[in-house]
Write an enzyme that holds these catalytic residues in place. Structure first.
Site, PDB file in Angstrom:
ATOM      1  N   ASP A  74      37.957  27.688  50.815  1.00 15.33           N
ATOM      2  CA  ASP A  74      37.215  26.721  51.508  1.00 15.33           C
ATOM      3  C   ASP A  74      36.027  27.205  52.285  1.00 15.33           C
ATOM      4  O   ASP A  74      35.747  28.245  52.272  1.00 15.33           O
ATOM      5  CB  ASP A  74      38.277  25.835  52.241  1.00 15.33           C
ATOM      6  N   GLN A  75      35.529  25.967  53.106  1.00 15.02           N
ATOM      7  CA  GLN A  75      34.256  26.679  53.976  1.00 15.02           C
ATOM      8  C   GLN A  75      34.668  27.691  54.993  1.00 15.02           C
ATOM      9  O   GLN A  75      33.782  28.176  55.628  1.00 15.02           O
ATOM     10  CB  GLN A  75      33.680  25.383  54.684  1.00 15.02           C
TER      11      GLN A  75
END
Length: 146
Positions: free
Chosen positions: A16-17
């Site tokens: 994810d980020q």
């Protein structure tokens, strides 16, 4: 008890980020661990599928402990925790690059005819797999020590 190990290089697309492995990717890794275990026992799941037999997941559980991050290698440990001739439960542990436990989980499967989804007995239909699973499955005293 036989414990199979599989190393996974964490790809950017799996994160994810925050650079942390996205939770659904662990389910894919569990499948990779399960496939490796089956290969370690001397079998090939794709060959069984060619015979018209599949092994759907009937239950799955995952508990997340510590993140695995992009740039690390994850280690998946897989073993048979329960087997009764019809249903198989595989247990999993995933470790991050620092060797910390990142996930514990299990998945339960049953073999069925692909065309009808009727369950089949592994013990009767695949006696070699049955014997291998009986030898490979965890004994109660082994499970508590994993």
């Amino acid at each position: 008890m036989h414990i199979s190990t599989k190393e996974i290089e964490v790809r950017y697309a799996e994160t994810d980020q925050m650079g942390v492995v996205y939770h659904s990717n662990y389910l894919v890794w569990m499948e990779l661990g399960r496939t490796k275990l089956i290969e370690d026992l001397g079998f090939n799941y794709a060959a069984m599928e060619k015979e018209g037999v599949i092994s759907p997941v009937i239950d799955i559980q995952a508990s997340y402990k510590t993140p695995v991050r992009y740039g690390e290698k994850a280690l998946i440990k897989t073993w048979v925790s329960e087997y009764d001739g019809l249903r198989v439960t595989y247990n999993y542990e995933v470790y991050n690059g620092a060797g910390e436990l990142s996930l514990t989980g299990n998945s339960r499967h049953v073999c069925v005819k692909k065309d009808s989804f009727r369950p089949i007995s592994i013990k009767r239909s695949y006696p070699e797999w049955h014997e291998a699973y009986m030898k490979a499955k965890a004994q109660p005293e082994e499970v508590s020590g994993s």
